[in-house]
Design a protein around this motif. Sequence first.
Motif, PDB file in Angstrom:
ATOM      1  N   THR A  44      -9.337   6.513 -10.538  1.00  0.00           N
ATOM      2  CA  THR A  44      -9.719   6.779 -11.801  1.00  0.00           C
ATOM      3  C   THR A  44      -8.993   7.811 -12.630  1.00  0.00           C
ATOM      4  N   MET A  45      -9.265   7.705 -14.115  1.00  0.00           N
ATOM      5  CA  MET A  45      -8.540   8.723 -14.866  1.00  0.00           C
ATOM      6  C   MET A  45      -9.169   9.928 -14.647  1.00  0.00           C
ATOM      7  N   LYS A  46     -10.551  10.088 -14.330  1.00  0.00           N
ATOM      8  CA  LYS A  46     -11.029  11.408 -14.303  1.00  0.00           C
ATOM      9  C   LYS A  46     -10.682  12.026 -12.834  1.00  0.00           C
ATOM     10  N   HIS A  47     -10.453  11.350 -12.059  1.00  0.00           N
ATOM     11  CA  HIS A  47      -9.716  12.187 -10.851  1.00  0.00           C
ATOM     12  C   HIS A  47      -8.549  11.649 -10.182  1.00  0.00           C
ATOM     13  N   PRO A  48      -7.442  11.882 -10.833  1.00  0.00           N
ATOM     14  CA  PRO A  48      -5.985  11.198 -10.551  1.00  0.00           C
ATOM     15  C   PRO A  48      -5.639  11.614  -9.242  1.00  0.00           C
ATOM     16  N   HIS A  49      -6.308  12.611  -8.625  1.00  0.00           N
ATOM     17  CA  HIS A  49      -5.651  12.789  -7.207  1.00  0.00           C
ATOM     18  C   HIS A  49      -6.500  12.372  -6.078  1.00  0.00           C
ATOM     19  N   ILE A  50      -7.394  11.578  -6.221  1.00  0.00           N
ATOM     20  CA  ILE A  50      -8.360  10.786  -5.333  1.00  0.00           C
ATOM     21  C   ILE A  50      -8.067   9.502  -5.707  1.00  0.00           C
ATOM     22  N   VAL A  51      -7.786   8.974  -4.246  1.00  0.00           N
ATOM     23  CA  VAL A  51      -7.700   7.528  -4.228  1.00  0.00           C
ATOM     24  C   VAL A  51      -8.569   6.975  -3.345  1.00  0.00           C
TER      25      VAL A  51
ATOM     26  N   LEU B 196       0.996  -1.165   0.101  1.00  0.00           N
ATOM     27  CA  LEU B 196      -0.041  -0.027  -0.020  1.00  0.00           C
ATOM     28  C   LEU B 196       0.846   1.109   0.026  1.00  0.00           C
ATOM     29  N   LEU B 197       1.859   1.430   0.821  1.00  0.00           N
ATOM     30  CA  LEU B 197       2.663   2.465   0.928  1.00  0.00           C
ATOM     31  C   LEU B 197       3.433   2.581  -0.490  1.00  0.00           C
ATOM     32  N   ASP B 198       4.147   1.829  -1.138  1.00  0.00           N
ATOM     33  CA  ASP B 198       4.678   1.587  -2.389  1.00  0.00           C
ATOM     34  C   ASP B 198       3.568   2.092  -3.762  1.00  0.00           C
ATOM     35  N   THR B 199       2.450   1.755  -3.554  1.00  0.00           N
ATOM     36  CA  THR B 199       1.425   2.289  -4.452  1.00  0.00           C
ATOM     37  C   THR B 199       0.943   3.824  -4.223  1.00  0.00           C
ATOM     38  N   LEU B 200       0.919   4.259  -2.868  1.00  0.00           N
ATOM     39  CA  LEU B 200       0.597   5.522  -2.608  1.00  0.00           C
ATOM     40  C   LEU B 200       1.851   6.403  -3.126  1.00  0.00           C
ATOM     41  N   LEU B 201       3.255   6.064  -2.807  1.00  0.00           N
ATOM     42  CA  LEU B 201       4.081   6.698  -3.503  1.00  0.00           C
ATOM     43  C   LEU B 201       4.302   7.005  -4.947  1.00  0.00           C
ATOM     44  N   THR B 202       4.002   6.026  -5.333  1.00  0.00           N
ATOM     45  CA  THR B 202       4.039   5.913  -6.962  1.00  0.00           C
ATOM     46  C   THR B 202       2.854   6.624  -7.345  1.00  0.00           C
ATOM     47  N   ARG B 203       1.653   6.500  -6.869  1.00  0.00           N
ATOM     48  CA  ARG B 203       0.656   7.411  -7.431  1.00  0.00           C
ATOM     49  C   ARG B 203       1.066   8.845  -7.273  1.00  0.00           C
ATOM     50  N   LEU B 204       1.819   9.299  -6.045  1.00  0.00           N
ATOM     51  CA  LEU B 204       1.960  10.629  -5.785  1.00  0.00           C
ATOM     52  C   LEU B 204       2.928  11.027  -6.744  1.00  0.00           C
ATOM     53  N   GLN B 205       3.874  10.176  -7.087  1.00  0.00           N
ATOM     54  CA  GLN B 205       5.009  10.691  -8.107  1.00  0.00           C
ATOM     55  C   GLN B 205       4.392  10.883  -9.419  1.00  0.00           C
ATOM     56  N   ASN B 206       3.276  10.402  -9.742  1.00  0.00           N
ATOM     57  CA  ASN B 206       2.920  10.336 -11.150  1.00  0.00           C
ATOM     58  C   ASN B 206       1.283  10.870 -11.081  1.00  0.00           C
ATOM     59  N   ILE B 207       1.103  12.083 -10.001  1.00  0.00           N
ATOM     60  CA  ILE B 207      -0.242  12.301 -10.054  1.00  0.00           C
ATOM     61  C   ILE B 207      -0.855  13.238 -11.312  1.00  0.00           C
ATOM     62  N   GLU B 208       0.011  13.916 -11.664  1.00  0.00           N
ATOM     63  CA  GLU B 208      -0.418  14.655 -13.118  1.00  0.00           C
ATOM     64  C   GLU B 208      -0.658  13.529 -14.404  1.00  0.00           C
ATOM     65  N   LYS B 209      -0.477  12.430 -14.056  1.00  0.00           N
ATOM     66  CA  LYS B 209      -0.761  11.403 -15.404  1.00  0.00           C
ATOM     67  C   LYS B 209      -2.045  10.742 -15.051  1.00  0.00           C
ATOM     68  N   ALA B 210      -2.872  10.759 -15.960  1.00  0.00           N
ATOM     69  CA  ALA B 210      -4.299  10.133 -15.706  1.00  0.00           C
ATOM     70  C   ALA B 210      -4.070   8.631 -16.059  1.00  0.00           C
ATOM     71  N   VAL B 211      -3.879   7.952 -14.948  1.00  0.00           N
ATOM     72  CA  VAL B 211      -3.648   6.434 -15.160  1.00  0.00           C
ATOM     73  C   VAL B 211      -4.732   5.883 -14.291  1.00  0.00           C
ATOM     74  N   GLU B 212      -5.440   5.108 -14.866  1.00  0.00           N
ATOM     75  CA  GLU B 212      -6.347   4.337 -13.886  1.00  0.00           C
ATOM     76  C   GLU B 212      -5.665   2.988 -13.126  1.00  0.00           C
ATOM     77  N   LEU B 213      -6.345   3.008 -11.994  1.00  0.00           N
ATOM     78  CA  LEU B 213      -5.653   1.966 -10.992  1.00  0.00           C
ATOM     79  C   LEU B 213      -6.665   1.334 -10.134  1.00  0.00           C
ATOM     80  N   ASP B 214      -6.620  -0.130 -10.127  1.00  0.00           N
ATOM     81  CA  ASP B 214      -7.732  -1.035  -9.606  1.00  0.00           C
ATOM     82  C   ASP B 214      -6.942  -2.137  -8.844  1.00  0.00           C
ATOM     83  N   CYS B 215      -6.538  -2.187  -7.655  1.00  0.00           N
ATOM     84  CA  CYS B 215      -5.996  -3.338  -7.166  1.00  0.00           C
ATOM     85  C   CYS B 215      -6.681  -3.927  -5.942  1.00  0.00           C
TER      86      CYS B 215
END
Length: 325
Positions: A45-52, A11-30
Amino acid sequence: MILLQSHSRFLLDTLLTRLQNIEKAVELDCHWAEFDDVRYHIQVTMKHPHIVLLSVSLPMPPPETVFLSGLPAGAIEAIKTAYGSVVQILDPPRDGFNLTLKLNLSKLPTDEEYKQALLVKIASVREVVLGAPLRVVLKQLALRTVASDIDPLVALVHRPNESFFLIPQAEKVTVVFPMRFKDSIDIILATSFLQEFVDARHTAGLNNAPYCMWSPTPPLELKGAPDEALSVNAGFVTFVILPRHVEGKKLDRTVWSLSTFHAYVSYHVKCSEGFMHTRMRRRVDSLIEALDHAKLGVEDARNNATQNRSFKRLSLKEARKHSFN
């Protein structure tokens, strides 16, 4: 001995990766699961990349424990205290989960050190939620008080359909773990491990550690507990927690160590079993190697005996002579 980390590494690695690529609209579902049947689901979601969206499923509680709206007592207050405005609790949670949190990464603090500490705390959501009622009791112990409305015997969930017990008092909190294992080999190893674990408390360097005791029968403190909760195959482990064990930063470490004690024992039992299997395989390999060397020695002796033999061609006259003799 190895202590388990309080935060989920994935979970920590996923949050850090998401934070480093927050400007990229990448969908995540784990989806993933960790020990003691704690399951996670994280979605972006791609629509709200800053919301987890983070959902957590807790172990199934036994009847003797108390859950309020699918969560241990005090969990909501613990989440609000730990995460502040960065995290929002969604009600109701996603289907199949006890808790769903909405993380707004844009509200994280700008200070890098504080941001890292907060992300580690978010990754420790398991400790925050499951350890909430234990934390309340131990905080009262630090103040040497006992809440007037607290039960004399408190049951807390720590594994699916299994609980451990607290007996809170003003000067101490007694914690009792009924120990159960499914595999017959694990039962033998765990019983031996727990007895050695108790004996280790008497070494010189552990004088300030909590008092620890193992017993094959239920201690008197569990009088009144349901019979199902006292059905064990590896005995009972009792800890006595004093105010000095929960002072300052020791509180978090004590809460986590007690909440995951069964997982800690299971981990070392499996390591011991794996070590013995490795030793047995090495022993078998050495015996096979010795047998192979013995076979080669016999074959070499036979080859040498064959090579030392000689044959003489006899004339017809000599052959007849030998045949008559």
